[in-house]
Design a protein around this motif. Structure first.
Motif, PDB file in Angstrom:
ATOM      1  N   SER A  65       0.808  -1.220   0.000  1.00  0.00           N
ATOM      2  CA  SER A  65       0.000   0.000   0.000  1.00  0.00           C
ATOM      3  C   SER A  65       0.838   1.266   0.000  1.00  0.00           C
ATOM      4  CB  SER A  65      -0.917   0.025   1.214  1.00  0.00           C
ATOM      5  OG  SER A  65      -1.853  -0.999   1.128  1.00  0.00           O
ATOM      6  N   SER A  66       2.018   1.204   0.569  1.00  0.00           N
ATOM      7  CA  SER A  66       2.844   2.401   0.627  1.00  0.00           C
ATOM      8  C   SER A  66       3.348   2.821  -0.748  1.00  0.00           C
ATOM      9  CB  SER A  66       4.023   2.198   1.578  1.00  0.00           C
ATOM     10  OG  SER A  66       4.897   1.213   1.075  1.00  0.00           O
ATOM     11  N   LYS A  74      -7.196   3.181   1.609  1.00  0.00           N
ATOM     12  CA  LYS A  74      -8.108   4.187   2.170  1.00  0.00           C
ATOM     13  C   LYS A  74      -9.519   3.989   1.629  1.00  0.00           C
ATOM     14  CE  LYS A  74      -4.599   7.730   2.829  1.00  0.00           C
ATOM     15  NZ  LYS A  74      -4.031   8.981   2.312  1.00  0.00           N
ATOM     16  N   ARG A  75      -9.631   3.691   0.346  1.00  0.00           N
ATOM     17  CA  ARG A  75     -10.958   3.491  -0.249  1.00  0.00           C
ATOM     18  C   ARG A  75     -11.640   2.242   0.289  1.00  0.00           C
ATOM     19  NH1 ARG A  75     -10.227   5.374  -6.552  1.00  0.00           N
ATOM     20  NH2 ARG A  75      -9.558   7.493  -6.031  1.00  0.00           N
ATOM     21  N   ILE A  76     -10.870   1.181   0.457  1.00  0.00           N
ATOM     22  CA  ILE A  76     -11.432  -0.057   1.024  1.00  0.00           C
ATOM     23  C   ILE A  76     -11.827   0.180   2.479  1.00  0.00           C
ATOM     24  CG2 ILE A  76     -10.945  -2.466   1.619  1.00  0.00           C
ATOM     25  CD1 ILE A  76     -10.989  -2.325  -1.288  1.00  0.00           C
ATOM     26  N   ILE A  78     -12.879   2.872   3.726  1.00  0.00           N
ATOM     27  CA  ILE A  78     -14.121   3.643   3.736  1.00  0.00           C
ATOM     28  C   ILE A  78     -15.310   2.716   3.479  1.00  0.00           C
ATOM     29  CG2 ILE A  78     -15.437   5.397   2.468  1.00  0.00           C
ATOM     30  CD1 ILE A  78     -12.771   6.916   2.134  1.00  0.00           C
ATOM     31  N   LEU A  79     -15.142   1.762   2.561  1.00  0.00           N
ATOM     32  CA  LEU A  79     -16.223   0.815   2.269  1.00  0.00           C
ATOM     33  C   LEU A  79     -16.547  -0.056   3.480  1.00  0.00           C
ATOM     34  CD1 LEU A  79     -15.311  -0.409  -1.324  1.00  0.00           C
ATOM     35  CD2 LEU A  79     -17.199   1.073  -0.662  1.00  0.00           C
ATOM     36  N   LEU A  80     -15.529  -0.501   4.170  1.00  0.00           N
ATOM     37  CA  LEU A  80     -15.731  -1.266   5.396  1.00  0.00           C
ATOM     38  C   LEU A  80     -15.905  -0.278   6.547  1.00  0.00           C
ATOM     39  CD1 LEU A  80     -12.936  -3.940   4.896  1.00  0.00           C
ATOM     40  CD2 LEU A  80     -15.376  -4.226   4.541  1.00  0.00           C
ATOM     41  N   PRO A  81     -16.537  -0.660   7.619  1.00  0.00           N
ATOM     42  CA  PRO A  81     -16.737   0.296   8.726  1.00  0.00           C
ATOM     43  C   PRO A  81     -15.470   0.489   9.556  1.00  0.00           C
ATOM     44  CG  PRO A  81     -17.729  -1.792   9.274  1.00  0.00           C
ATOM     45  CD  PRO A  81     -17.237  -1.918   7.854  1.00  0.00           C
ATOM     46  N   LEU A  82     -14.425   1.021   8.933  1.00  0.00           N
ATOM     47  CA  LEU A  82     -13.145   1.217   9.602  1.00  0.00           C
ATOM     48  C   LEU A  82     -12.774   2.688   9.717  1.00  0.00           C
ATOM     49  CD1 LEU A  82     -11.131  -1.651   7.866  1.00  0.00           C
ATOM     50  CD2 LEU A  82     -12.288  -1.701  10.073  1.00  0.00           C
TER      51      LEU A  82
END
Length: 118
Positions: A65-66, A74-76, A78-82
């Motif tokens: 990811s880096s 970040k997008r994933i 947002i989709l998950l409740p994190l």
């Protein structure tokens, strides 16, 4: 060296090698193989591979990811409740991989006991 440390290192090394050629479930194969050939006792059968793969997947997902400034993570997240936190996503990823590895290691331990009794 202690069997626990040897199993921990062997699980990570085998998982790294298998991850180059196999899909995500290769960590389960690595944990099963190390539990089969490097036997542990009691709860360490589950927790040593769990923490080994948690560390491996968390570091591996961070490194992947880096490279793109955590855009997809970040997008994933947002989709998950994190709460949009990519680091929590990496922790959750490590926990899921660790659970899979721990359960596979328990299977490996049970297989070694069955093979030992026959």
């Amino acid at each position: 060296m202690n069997k626990t440390i040897i199993n921990f290192i062997a699980t990570i090394v085998l998982a790294c090698v298998l991850a180059l050629v196999l899909p995500w479930w290769s960590v389960m194969t690595a944990a099963l193989a190390t539990a089969l050939f490097i036997p542990l006792k009691k709860a360490s059968v589950f927790f040593v591979p769990f923490f080994a793969i948690l560390l491996f997947w968390a570091v591996y997902s961070y490194l992947m990811s880096s490279g793109n400034d955590f855009t997809l993570a970040k997008r994933i997240a947002i989709l998950l409740p994190l709460g949009g936190n990519p680091y929590v996503l990496m922790l959750v990823t490590g926990i899921v991989g660790g659970l899979a590895a721990g359960i596979a290691a328990i299977l490996g331990k049970q297989l070694s006991l069955v093979l030992k009794n026959n």
